[in-house]
Design a protein around this motif. Structure first.
Motif, PDB file in Angstrom:
ATOM      1  N   MET A   1       0.709  -1.537  -0.349  1.00 47.35           N
ATOM      2  CA  MET A   1       0.096   0.001   0.146  1.00 47.35           C
ATOM      3  C   MET A   1       1.024   0.921   0.067  1.00 47.35           C
ATOM      4  O   MET A   1       1.995   1.607   0.624  1.00 47.35           O
ATOM      5  N   GLY A   2       0.361   2.793  -0.686  1.00 53.68           N
ATOM      6  CA  GLY A   2       1.397   3.357  -1.105  1.00 53.68           C
ATOM      7  C   GLY A   2       1.422   4.474   0.470  1.00 53.68           C
ATOM      8  O   GLY A   2       0.499   3.678   1.607  1.00 53.68           O
ATOM      9  N   LYS A   3       2.145   4.471   0.421  1.00 53.61           N
ATOM     10  CA  LYS A   3       2.348   5.991   2.380  1.00 53.61           C
ATOM     11  C   LYS A   3       1.131   6.410   2.405  1.00 53.61           C
ATOM     12  O   LYS A   3       0.847   7.338   2.055  1.00 53.61           O
ATOM     13  N   ASP A   4       0.853   5.828   4.126  1.00 49.83           N
ATOM     14  CA  ASP A   4       0.001   6.391   4.480  1.00 49.83           C
ATOM     15  C   ASP A   4      -1.906   6.055   4.365  1.00 49.83           C
ATOM     16  O   ASP A   4      -2.586   6.720   4.886  1.00 49.83           O
ATOM     17  N   VAL A   5      -1.259   5.214   3.201  1.00 55.02           N
ATOM     18  CA  VAL A   5      -3.148   4.929   2.173  1.00 55.02           C
ATOM     19  C   VAL A   5      -3.501   3.334   3.506  1.00 55.02           C
ATOM     20  O   VAL A   5      -2.828   2.772   3.493  1.00 55.02           O
ATOM     21  N   THR A   6      -4.833   3.311   4.089  1.00 51.15           N
ATOM     22  CA  THR A   6      -5.205   2.673   4.773  1.00 51.15           C
ATOM     23  C   THR A   6      -5.906   1.475   3.936  1.00 51.15           C
ATOM     24  O   THR A   6      -6.531   2.555   2.051  1.00 51.15           O
ATOM     25  N   ILE A   7      -6.306   0.503   4.212  1.00 55.88           N
ATOM     26  CA  ILE A   7      -6.579  -0.527   3.296  1.00 55.88           C
ATOM     27  C   ILE A   7      -8.112   0.395   3.139  1.00 55.88           C
ATOM     28  O   ILE A   7      -8.409  -0.563   2.380  1.00 55.88           O
ATOM     29  N   ALA A   8      -8.616   0.489   3.930  1.00 56.26           N
ATOM     30  CA  ALA A   8     -10.747   1.341   4.840  1.00 56.26           C
ATOM     31  C   ALA A   8     -10.456   2.290   3.268  1.00 56.26           C
ATOM     32  O   ALA A   8     -11.071   2.120   2.786  1.00 56.26           O
ATOM     33  N   GLU A   9      -9.287   2.878   3.401  1.00 56.22           N
ATOM     34  CA  GLU A   9      -9.295   3.868   2.504  1.00 56.22           C
ATOM     35  C   GLU A   9      -9.307   3.869   0.922  1.00 56.22           C
ATOM     36  O   GLU A   9      -9.845   3.816   0.086  1.00 56.22           O
ATOM     37  N   GLN A  10      -8.244   2.867   0.358  1.00 61.93           N
ATOM     38  CA  GLN A  10      -8.090   1.699  -0.905  1.00 61.93           C
ATOM     39  C   GLN A  10      -9.289   1.242  -1.048  1.00 61.93           C
ATOM     40  O   GLN A  10      -9.459   1.440  -2.234  1.00 61.93           O
ATOM     41  N   MET A  11      -9.585   1.280  -0.529  1.00 63.07           N
ATOM     42  CA  MET A  11     -11.505  -0.072  -0.626  1.00 63.07           C
ATOM     43  C   MET A  11     -13.005   1.120  -1.051  1.00 63.07           C
ATOM     44  O   MET A  11     -13.427   0.719  -2.012  1.00 63.07           O
ATOM     45  N   ALA A  12     -12.603   2.293   0.054  1.00 62.60           N
ATOM     46  CA  ALA A  12     -13.938   3.090   0.084  1.00 62.60           C
ATOM     47  C   ALA A  12     -13.385   3.938  -1.537  1.00 62.60           C
ATOM     48  O   ALA A  12     -14.400   4.348  -2.536  1.00 62.60           O
ATOM     49  N   ILE A  13     -12.533   4.062  -2.022  1.00 66.11           N
ATOM     50  CA  ILE A  13     -12.202   4.996  -3.299  1.00 66.11           C
ATOM     51  C   ILE A  13     -12.619   4.133  -4.116  1.00 66.11           C
ATOM     52  O   ILE A  13     -12.580   5.240  -5.607  1.00 66.11           O
ATOM     53  N   SER A  14     -11.390   3.174  -4.402  1.00 65.94           N
ATOM     54  CA  SER A  14     -12.062   2.070  -5.244  1.00 65.94           C
ATOM     55  C   SER A  14     -14.030   1.901  -4.824  1.00 65.94           C
ATOM     56  O   SER A  14     -14.000   1.898  -6.718  1.00 65.94           O
ATOM     57  N   MET A  15     -14.293   1.641  -4.437  1.00 66.34           N
ATOM     58  CA  MET A  15     -15.668   1.654  -4.771  1.00 66.34           C
ATOM     59  C   MET A  15     -16.450   2.794  -5.105  1.00 66.34           C
ATOM     60  O   MET A  15     -17.412   2.184  -6.043  1.00 66.34           O
ATOM     61  N   SER A  16     -16.371   3.619  -4.327  1.00 68.43           N
ATOM     62  CA  SER A  16     -16.642   5.365  -4.783  1.00 68.43           C
ATOM     63  C   SER A  16     -16.788   5.319  -6.481  1.00 68.43           C
ATOM     64  O   SER A  16     -18.047   5.621  -7.406  1.00 68.43           O
ATOM     65  N   TYR A  17     -15.839   4.832  -7.708  1.00 71.57           N
ATOM     66  CA  TYR A  17     -15.695   4.951  -8.713  1.00 71.57           C
ATOM     67  C   TYR A  17     -17.163   4.255  -9.497  1.00 71.57           C
ATOM     68  O   TYR A  17     -17.210   4.431 -10.792  1.00 71.57           O
ATOM     69  N   LEU A  18     -16.748   2.891  -8.716  1.00 70.78           N
ATOM     70  CA  LEU A  18     -17.629   1.646  -9.539  1.00 70.78           C
ATOM     71  C   LEU A  18     -18.977   2.507  -9.496  1.00 70.78           C
ATOM     72  O   LEU A  18     -19.946   1.698  -9.537  1.00 70.78           O
ATOM     73  N   LEU A  19     -19.386   3.715  -8.142  1.00 71.94           N
ATOM     74  CA  LEU A  19     -21.039   3.862  -8.396  1.00 71.94           C
ATOM     75  C   LEU A  19     -21.068   5.339  -8.895  1.00 71.94           C
ATOM     76  O   LEU A  19     -21.880   5.980  -9.165  1.00 71.94           O
ATOM     77  N   ASP A  20     -19.991   5.486  -9.860  1.00 63.02           N
ATOM     78  CA  ASP A  20     -20.228   7.252 -10.675  1.00 63.02           C
ATOM     79  C   ASP A  20     -20.948   7.331 -11.896  1.00 63.02           C
ATOM     80  O   ASP A  20     -21.714   8.239 -12.183  1.00 63.02           O
ATOM     81  N   GLY A  21     -21.525   5.546 -12.521  1.00 63.81           N
ATOM     82  CA  GLY A  21     -22.071   5.931 -13.460  1.00 63.81           C
ATOM     83  C   GLY A  21     -23.755   5.753 -13.041  1.00 63.81           C
ATOM     84  O   GLY A  21     -24.682   5.393 -13.775  1.00 63.81           O
ATOM     85  N   ALA A  22     -23.953   5.543 -11.947  1.00 60.49           N
ATOM     86  CA  ALA A  22     -25.604   5.981 -11.593  1.00 60.49           C
ATOM     87  C   ALA A  22     -26.147   6.898 -11.253  1.00 60.49           C
ATOM     88  O   ALA A  22     -25.878   7.971 -10.862  1.00 60.49           O
ATOM     89  N   GLU A  23     -27.796   7.373 -11.182  1.00 66.08           N
ATOM     90  CA  GLU A  23     -28.457   7.887 -11.578  1.00 66.08           C
ATOM     91  C   GLU A  23     -29.284   7.766  -9.223  1.00 66.08           C
ATOM     92  O   GLU A  23     -28.443   9.095  -9.117  1.00 66.08           O
ATOM     93  N   LEU A  24     -29.075   6.807  -9.550  1.00 67.14           N
ATOM     94  CA  LEU A  24     -29.816   7.002  -7.596  1.00 67.14           C
ATOM     95  C   LEU A  24     -28.562   6.071  -6.658  1.00 67.14           C
ATOM     96  O   LEU A  24     -28.632   4.862  -7.748  1.00 67.14           O
ATOM     97  N   VAL A  25     -28.191   6.463  -5.542  1.00 67.72           N
ATOM     98  CA  VAL A  25     -27.486   5.190  -5.144  1.00 67.72           C
ATOM     99  C   VAL A  25     -27.748   5.412  -3.633  1.00 67.72           C
ATOM    100  O   VAL A  25     -28.170   5.411  -3.216  1.00 67.72           O
ATOM    101  N   GLN A  26     -28.405   3.545  -3.022  1.00 70.20           N
ATOM    102  CA  GLN A  26     -28.618   3.281  -1.941  1.00 70.20           C
ATOM    103  C   GLN A  26     -27.791   2.674  -0.549  1.00 70.20           C
ATOM    104  O   GLN A  26     -26.995   1.987  -1.311  1.00 70.20           O
ATOM    105  N   LEU A  27     -27.669   3.128  -0.203  1.00 63.99           N
ATOM    106  CA  LEU A  27     -27.485   3.612   0.987  1.00 63.99           C
ATOM    107  C   LEU A  27     -27.652   2.695   2.070  1.00 63.99           C
ATOM    108  O   LEU A  27     -28.816   1.208   2.578  1.00 63.99           O
ATOM    109  N   GLY A  28     -26.524   0.920   2.375  1.00 65.29           N
ATOM    110  CA  GLY A  28     -27.002  -0.173   3.013  1.00 65.29           C
ATOM    111  C   GLY A  28     -26.560   0.535   5.116  1.00 65.29           C
ATOM    112  O   GLY A  28     -26.449   1.538   5.398  1.00 65.29           O
ATOM    113  N   LEU A  29     -28.193   0.097   5.364  1.00 60.93           N
ATOM    114  CA  LEU A  29     -27.950   0.330   6.534  1.00 60.93           C
ATOM    115  C   LEU A  29     -27.448  -0.352   7.930  1.00 60.93           C
ATOM    116  O   LEU A  29     -26.721  -1.674   7.501  1.00 60.93           O
TER     117      LEU A  29
END
Length: 279
Positions: A1-29
């Motif tokens: 992992m890059g300097k000071d980048v956590t796996i939580a940050e790597q995952m959250a940012i990777s996941m966010s780009y997979l949501l970019d094509g949506a008109e609506l995103v549902q949040l889970g409880l």
């Protein structure tokens, strides 16, 4: 992992780009990482970003906000343009969202054929233990394309050859269309189709030996590209605006560390959400 980048940050940012094509995103409880990813996508794309539907408050909003866990229902009210009841959402709205909405879910198990289990765990006594599962999973599986899944820990219990109990399989098509599941884990980004699983990228922090031990099929990682490291702008947006309270870390903590993090969020969130909402 890059300097000071956590796996939580790597995952959250990777996941966010997979949501970019949506008109609506549902949040889970109670899905902190999925919430952070959705809000990051919304902040980054601005007016062109997806609307956010929050089941904790039954709201739809385009207003950017920060992530919240214990006060998510209060935070969701900020800038809400629509409030609805659950039966209205299922009967009148979900059917119009096919191919237009996305949501990350965290299953108990997912298998290499696309089968998903959100309800039962094998207990130590050999019996199945029922837990609170995802409501409306079958309906979601029919309209969310691609179907998005995340695993904070991919291992022999969560990514398997066959699930213990199949709630649904998003690859089962009722209209003849090709379906796919995208899985983001702490090790890699994986696509599952009717032809089987395919590794799209491996995170920079992933050890090849550990990957082999925690993956239910063989793959030559030398032929697999690395997941791009988060860009500085995404990290700054994540840390300072979207998730300054580090809610993203809760799904990676256990035991005493998790208890302490929850205690801190319970203490800090009410004031933070009130301040963010301008109250």
């Amino acid at each position: 992992m890059g300097k000071d980048v956590t796996i939580a940050e790597q995952m959250a940012i990777s996941m966010s780009y997979l949501l970019d094509g949506a008109e609506l995103v549902q949040l889970g409880l109670m899905s902190p990482l999925a919430q952070v990813a959705a809000l990051l996508s919304a902040h980054r794309r601005g007016a062109a970003g997806p609307a956010i539907e929050d089941p904790s408050a039954f709201t739809v909003t385009w207003a950017p906000r920060s992530a919240a866990l214990t006060c998510s229902d209060i935070a969701a009210q900020k800038g809400a343009v629509r409030n609805f009841e659950a039966d209205e959402w299922v009967a009148k709205i979900m059917g119009n969202l096919t191919g237009r909405m996305r949501q990350f879910i965290r299953p108990i198990e997912i298998d290499i054929t696309g089968g998903i289990n959100t309800l039962f765990l094998p207990a130590r006594d050999g019996k199945r233990r029922r837990i609170a599962g995802l409501a409306g999973l079958a309906e979601l599986a029919d309209i969310a394309r691609p179907f998005l899944v995340y695993l904070p820990r991919q291992d022999e219990r969560t990514f398997v050859q066959r699930v213990e109990f199949e709630v649904c399989n998003p690859l089962d098509s009722h209209d003849g269309t090709a379906r796919q599941i995208i899985l983001v884990s702490d090790l890699a980004v994986i696509r599952i189709t009717g032809q089987g699983p395919e590794i799209l990228s491996v995170h920079p922090s992933t050890d090849p030996g550990e990957f082999a031990a925690r993956t239910p099929f063989a793959v030559d990682l030398q032929t697999v590209p690395q997941t791009p490291l988060p860009q500085p702008a995404d990290l700054e947006l994540l840390r300072k605006t979207v998730d300054p309270l580090n809610i993203r870390d809760i799904e990676f903590a256990s035991g005493e560390a998790r208890s302490k993090l929850l205690d801190r969020l319970i203490e800090q969130e009410p004031g933070f959400v009130g301040l963010a909402a301008g109250s």
